[in-house]
Structure formats: C-alpha cells, structure tokens
Design a protein around this motif. Sequence first.
Motif, short mmCIF file in Angstrom:
data_model
loop_
_atom_site.label_atom_id
_atom_site.label_comp_id
_atom_site.label_asym_id
_atom_site.label_seq_id
_atom_site.Cartn_x
_atom_site.Cartn_y
_atom_site.Cartn_z
N ARG A 49 36.96 -37.51 -3.81
CA ARG A 49 37.57 -36.20 -3.51
C ARG A 49 36.70 -35.08 -4.07
O ARG A 49 36.55 -34.03 -3.44
CB ARG A 49 38.98 -36.13 -4.09
CG ARG A 49 40.00 -37.03 -3.39
CD ARG A 49 41.38 -36.88 -4.00
NE ARG A 49 41.93 -35.54 -3.72
CZ ARG A 49 43.04 -35.08 -4.27
NH1 ARG A 49 43.71 -35.81 -5.16
NH2 ARG A 49 43.50 -33.88 -3.95
N MET A 50 36.14 -35.29 -5.25
CA MET A 50 35.23 -34.30 -5.82
C MET A 50 33.92 -34.23 -5.03
O MET A 50 33.45 -33.15 -4.67
CB MET A 50 34.93 -34.65 -7.28
CG MET A 50 36.10 -34.53 -8.23
SD MET A 50 35.60 -34.98 -9.91
CE MET A 50 37.14 -34.73 -10.80
N ARG A 51 33.35 -35.40 -4.75
CA ARG A 51 32.07 -35.44 -4.03
C ARG A 51 32.21 -34.82 -2.64
O ARG A 51 31.34 -34.08 -2.19
CB ARG A 51 31.58 -36.88 -3.90
CG ARG A 51 30.15 -37.00 -3.40
CD ARG A 51 29.89 -38.36 -2.79
NE ARG A 51 30.62 -38.50 -1.54
CZ ARG A 51 30.18 -38.07 -0.35
NH1 ARG A 51 29.02 -37.44 -0.25
NH2 ARG A 51 30.90 -38.25 0.74
N ALA A 52 33.32 -35.12 -1.96
CA ALA A 52 33.54 -34.58 -0.62
C ALA A 52 33.57 -33.06 -0.66
O ALA A 52 32.94 -32.40 0.17
CB ALA A 52 34.84 -35.14 -0.04
N ALA A 53 34.31 -32.50 -1.59
CA ALA A 53 34.37 -31.05 -1.70
C ALA A 53 33.00 -30.46 -1.96
O ALA A 53 32.64 -29.41 -1.41
CB ALA A 53 35.34 -30.65 -2.82
N GLY A 54 32.20 -31.14 -2.79
CA GLY A 54 30.85 -30.65 -3.07
C GLY A 54 29.97 -30.61 -1.84
O GLY A 54 28.99 -29.85 -1.80
N VAL A 106 19.69 -34.03 -15.93
CA VAL A 106 19.49 -35.46 -16.15
C VAL A 106 20.64 -35.95 -17.04
O VAL A 106 20.90 -35.36 -18.09
CB VAL A 106 18.15 -35.76 -16.84
CG1 VAL A 106 18.01 -37.26 -17.09
CG2 VAL A 106 16.99 -35.25 -16.01
N PHE A 107 21.33 -36.99 -16.59
CA PHE A 107 22.40 -37.59 -17.37
C PHE A 107 21.90 -38.86 -18.03
O PHE A 107 21.06 -39.56 -17.47
CB PHE A 107 23.61 -37.90 -16.48
CG PHE A 107 24.18 -36.70 -15.80
CD1 PHE A 107 25.09 -35.88 -16.45
CD2 PHE A 107 23.78 -36.35 -14.51
CE1 PHE A 107 25.61 -34.76 -15.83
CE2 PHE A 107 24.30 -35.23 -13.88
CZ PHE A 107 25.22 -34.43 -14.55
N PRO A 119 28.41 -35.82 -12.14
CA PRO A 119 27.80 -35.26 -10.92
C PRO A 119 28.80 -34.80 -9.87
O PRO A 119 28.70 -33.66 -9.38
CB PRO A 119 26.89 -36.39 -10.42
CG PRO A 119 26.55 -37.16 -11.66
CD PRO A 119 27.80 -37.13 -12.49
N PRO A 120 29.80 -35.62 -9.48
CA PRO A 120 30.76 -35.11 -8.49
C PRO A 120 31.60 -33.96 -9.00
O PRO A 120 31.93 -33.04 -8.23
CB PRO A 120 31.62 -36.34 -8.15
CG PRO A 120 31.44 -37.28 -9.29
CD PRO A 120 30.06 -37.04 -9.79
N ALA A 121 31.95 -33.97 -10.29
CA ALA A 121 32.71 -32.84 -10.84
C ALA A 121 31.90 -31.56 -10.79
O ALA A 121 32.42 -30.49 -10.47
CB ALA A 121 33.14 -33.14 -12.28
N ALA A 122 30.62 -31.66 -11.08
CA ALA A 122 29.75 -30.48 -11.05
C ALA A 122 29.65 -29.91 -9.65
O ALA A 122 29.57 -28.68 -9.47
CB ALA A 122 28.36 -30.85 -11.56
N MET A 123 29.67 -30.76 -8.65
CA MET A 123 29.46 -30.33 -7.27
C MET A 123 30.65 -29.58 -6.68
O MET A 123 30.48 -28.76 -5.79
CB MET A 123 29.16 -31.55 -6.39
CG MET A 123 27.87 -32.26 -6.71
SD MET A 123 27.75 -33.87 -5.89
CE MET A 123 27.81 -33.38 -4.18
#
Length: 231
Positions: A107-112, A167-168, A177-181
């Motif tokens: 859901r996070m990645r999709a929004a990004g 870099v993580f 990464p998905p939260a950031a996007m």
Amino acid sequence: MNKVYGSAAEALDGLLTDGMLIAAGGFGLCGIPELLIDALVESGVKDITIASNNCGVDGFGLGKLLDTKQIKKMMSSYVGENAEFMRQYLSGELELEFNPQGTLAERMRAAGHGIPGFYTKTGVGTVIAEGKEVKTFNGEDYILEEGIFADLSIVKAWKADETGNLVFRKTARNFNPPAAMCGKTCVVEVEEIVPTGSLDPDSIHLPGIYVHRIIQGEHEKRIEQRTIREA
C-alpha cells in the motif's frame, strides 16, 4: 536546494498539523526514526494517524507517542510487543486498522508510484476483507486495497549524500523505502551524511528524488528482546 537540517525539530518545522497521516519506517526497533519520533512528541501534534508495521515498545520508538496520547489511529500489521497499545485499543482510546504485512508494504509502495489501489488475495474471507470491494479474476476472489498517501514520511537510513540519495544497512532496509516513497514530504534521519557523488550509484537503495529533508544524529542501538543463557 539545501536538504540538510540541523535538528529533527528544524526538519519538521512547518510540516505538522493535527489529524495528519504519517508513514513511519522501521520493523520492531530496527531502522526506526527515533530522533524524529522524539521531535513529534515535543511538538505536541495530536490526533495523528500513523502507518507503520508496529508501534515500537512501551516507552520507546512510536510507543512514546502512545504515552502522550498523540496517536488517534494506527495502521499496522503487528502490535504484540506494546502493553500500552493493547490497553488503549481494548479501552477504545485507540483506533486500529489491521493490515497483513505484505499488504501494508505494498500500500505504501503503490502510493509512492502514484497507484491508488490494487487487488490482492491476501485477506480474502477474513475480517481484513470486511467492507472492501471484491473482484473475481480467473475464478478467484481478490480484495481491493488502497494506496497509503501520507502527509509526511519519517524514515531512518544509514547514509545519505547531500542530495538525499539513501543507503540502508542490512535489515533496516525493511519498511523504510516504501514509507519514504508514499509521503508528500519525506524527512530522513541518518547516521552519516557524505558528499554528493561519493556514493556508488549501484549501492543506492532509494534515490534522492523522494527525500526532502535530512538530519544526522546519534542513535540508540537497542535490542528488542534479549535472551541469555544462564551461567
């Protein structure tokens, strides 16, 4: 544009409003934006909804925002390590939207990526599917899940250059990464800021186009559960 700020409070200045939706990175106590969480506590912002895999533990991480009653609703997949979370939820003080772990990340990645929703088999026939659209593909049911478009993202990375390329380190590359996007504005705390151009392009996990503000600071390396052998 300068993305580097002197403190967490400075980086969040002008971004916080009561009732906002915040996406927070981290998994357990690994890769959590603890300095930004502390700044949220100090800001006094209230009635916030937080999308995060879990809600820290009692007295640490997002758990601090539970202690101050600043969280109105959690969108999470695992909440078993926080007694105050359980107390607030069972007493009706805290709203909770359960998400399967992969669904929450998607859901996070999709929004990004600007995708408003997607169909998944995960949760079909369970309480997760209640109130959601069901569509049949090739004879099998799928439920519609909506992307999480957050007002703000707070994440933790290991390194950043001055343009925000991230870099993580190891398992801290979890929900970060998905939260950031998925946030309109993304604020990142890192252990080290390096000069632009010094990162190997092939080692960058998230490009700086997603990152708006950066802070550097010391972080506590806390172990969530420690089990030791008796002497």
